[in-house]
Design a protein around this motif. Structure first.
Motif, PDB file in Angstrom:
ATOM      1  N   THR A  21      54.474   0.527  21.346  1.00 22.82           N
ATOM      2  CA  THR A  21      53.250   1.305  20.776  1.00 22.82           C
ATOM      3  C   THR A  21      52.547   0.194  20.027  1.00 22.82           C
ATOM      4  N   SER A  43      45.935   6.043   7.033  1.00 21.82           N
ATOM      5  CA  SER A  43      47.282   5.972   7.264  1.00 21.82           C
ATOM      6  C   SER A  43      47.732   5.698   8.714  1.00 21.82           C
ATOM      7  N   LYS A  47      48.150  -1.002   8.435  1.00 21.57           N
ATOM      8  CA  LYS A  47      48.144  -2.088   7.181  1.00 21.57           C
ATOM      9  C   LYS A  47      49.135  -2.571   6.616  1.00 21.57           C
ATOM     10  N   GLY A 214      48.124   6.655  15.678  1.00 18.55           N
ATOM     11  CA  GLY A 214      48.844   6.205  16.993  1.00 18.55           C
ATOM     12  C   GLY A 214      48.271   5.216  17.753  1.00 18.55           C
TER      13      GLY A 214
HETATM   14  P1  ADP Z   1      49.572   1.969   7.851  1.00 22.58           P
HETATM   15  O1  ADP Z   1      50.531   1.198   7.090  1.00 22.58           O
HETATM   16  O2  ADP Z   1      48.214   1.756   7.912  1.00 22.58           O
HETATM   17  O3  ADP Z   1      50.185   3.441   7.620  1.00 22.58           O
HETATM   18  P2  ADP Z   1      51.788   0.888  10.010  1.00 22.58           P
HETATM   19  O4  ADP Z   1      51.383  -0.613   9.952  1.00 22.58           O
HETATM   20  O5  ADP Z   1      52.736   1.394   8.955  1.00 22.58           O
HETATM   21  O6  ADP Z   1      50.277   1.527   9.387  1.00 22.58           O
HETATM   22  O7  ADP Z   1      51.701   1.631  11.398  1.00 22.58           O
HETATM   23  C1  ADP Z   1      50.859   1.363  12.333  1.00 22.58           C
HETATM   24  C2  ADP Z   1      51.287   1.842  13.470  1.00 22.58           C
HETATM   25  O8  ADP Z   1      52.407   1.431  14.068  1.00 22.58           O
HETATM   26  C3  ADP Z   1      51.483   3.443  13.278  1.00 22.58           C
HETATM   27  O9  ADP Z   1      51.061   4.201  14.479  1.00 22.58           O
HETATM   28  C4  ADP Z   1      53.076   3.564  13.183  1.00 22.58           C
HETATM   29  O10 ADP Z   1      53.621   4.847  13.513  1.00 22.58           O
HETATM   30  C5  ADP Z   1      53.601   2.242  14.106  1.00 22.58           C
HETATM   31  N1  ADP Z   1      54.647   1.527  13.781  1.00 22.58           N
HETATM   32  C6  ADP Z   1      54.986   1.169  12.258  1.00 22.58           C
HETATM   33  N2  ADP Z   1      56.240   0.417  12.497  1.00 22.58           N
HETATM   34  C7  ADP Z   1      56.699   0.789  13.486  1.00 22.58           C
HETATM   35  C8  ADP Z   1      57.993   0.421  13.886  1.00 22.58           C
HETATM   36  N3  ADP Z   1      58.845  -0.291  13.073  1.00 22.58           N
HETATM   37  N4  ADP Z   1      58.317   0.934  15.213  1.00 22.58           N
HETATM   38  C9  ADP Z   1      57.625   1.635  15.967  1.00 22.58           C
HETATM   39  N5  ADP Z   1      56.207   2.033  15.463  1.00 22.58           N
HETATM   40  C10 ADP Z   1      55.658   1.481  14.349  1.00 22.58           C
END
Ligand code: ADP
Ligand code: ADP
Length: 227
Positions: A21, A43, A47, A214
């Motif tokens: 993903t 979100s 980030k 997503g």
């Molecule tokens: P933000 O900090 O801007 O909210 P994230 O970096 O946490 O964004 O997440 C970016 C995308 O990657 C989102 O779609 C999140 O669901 C996905 N994601 C983040 N960490 C993981 C993980 N460990 N495994 C799978 N998907 C992840």
């Protein structure tokens, strides 16, 4: 000289189904030494992933990351992180939490004590050195998180929504304190938030990471450079 260079970095996470993903798509940015840069975005735009990549806690799927000219291959004492949920050790006192990174660095005991005292003074918590995290307010916990990060004297401070778990009034206080500490220590700061008011209040340069849930379909869009 640039302290942090991110070049065409993409990150995809593996999912349980054996697929991947996307979390970041072709992101490039640079942060100069001593600069305070804020990254905003909704979100899910990546980030946290960006901060974890620079912190060396994740590896990119493609692209390059460098700090002070050296490729980032993992965590290092040159880059300290501050997290939204504090991540303090509940079984250690404030003093011991701040001391933690110094023990790992093999610094002798009297120097450690001096360093911890200096950090607690910097964040205004000298009188709570023997308290446990559970005895502190959210704002105080994050002051400990900041003191712990600064104790190892990192070149770069990576802050992931650090004030996201404290009330609005405390958040404003902490912003001011952080800017004072930045001015005093000259650290390079990369600060992540989803709050545009916070971004503008904190820094002259705001990077916008744009995406939709997503699927990160875009990269840095606006770069409001100093006039
Ligand atoms: P933000 O900090 O801007 O909210 P994230 O970096 O946490 O964004 O997440 C970016 C995308 O990657 C989102 O779609 C999140 O669901 C996905 N994601 C983040 N960490 C993981 C993980 N460990 N495994 C799978 N998907 C992840
Ligand atoms: P925020 O939006 O506040 O940055 P998230 O709720 O997106 O935080 O993510 C919190 C934690 O969960 C992060 O460490 C992130 O890497 C992880 N995470 C986010 N999305 C996923 C996911 N789809 N699968 C596994 N871990 C995830």
């Amino acid at each position: 000289t640039p302290e942090i260079v991110v070049e065409n970095v993409s990150k995809r996470y593996k999912t349980a189904a054996g697929e991947t993903t996307p979390a970041l798509a072709d992101v490039s940015l640079r942060v100069e030494s001593g600069e305070f840069v804020t990254v905003i975005g909704p979100s899910g735009c990546g980030k946290t992933t960006l901060v974890r990549l620079i912190g060396g806690l994740e590896t990119p799927t493609s692209g390059r990351l460098r700090t002070n000219g050296t490729p980032i291959t993992g965590p290092g004492p040159d880059r300290a992180m501050v997290f939204q949920e504090y991540h303090l050790f509940p079984w250690l006192t404030v003093r011991e939490n701040v001391e933690f990174g110094l023990v790992e660095q093999d610094i002798d005991e009297s120097e450690r004590a001096d360093r911890v005292a200096e950090m607690l003074d910097l964040v205004g918590l000298s009188d709570r050195a023997d308290a446990y995290p559970s005895e502190l307010s959210g704002g105080m916990k994050q002051r400990v998180g900041l003191a712990r990060a600064l104790a190892v004297d990192p070149a770069v401070l990576l802050m992931d929504e650090p004030f996201g778990s404290v009330d609005a009034q405390t958040r404003r206080h902490l912003r001011g304190e952080l800017l004072d500490i930045w001015a005093e220590t000259g650290k390079t700061v990369l600060f992540v938030t989803h709050d545009i008011e916070e971004a503008v209040a904190l820094s002259d340069r705001v990077l916008v990471l744009n995406g939709s849930p997503g699927w990160v379909r875009d990269r840095i869009r606006i770069d409001l450079d100093r006039p």
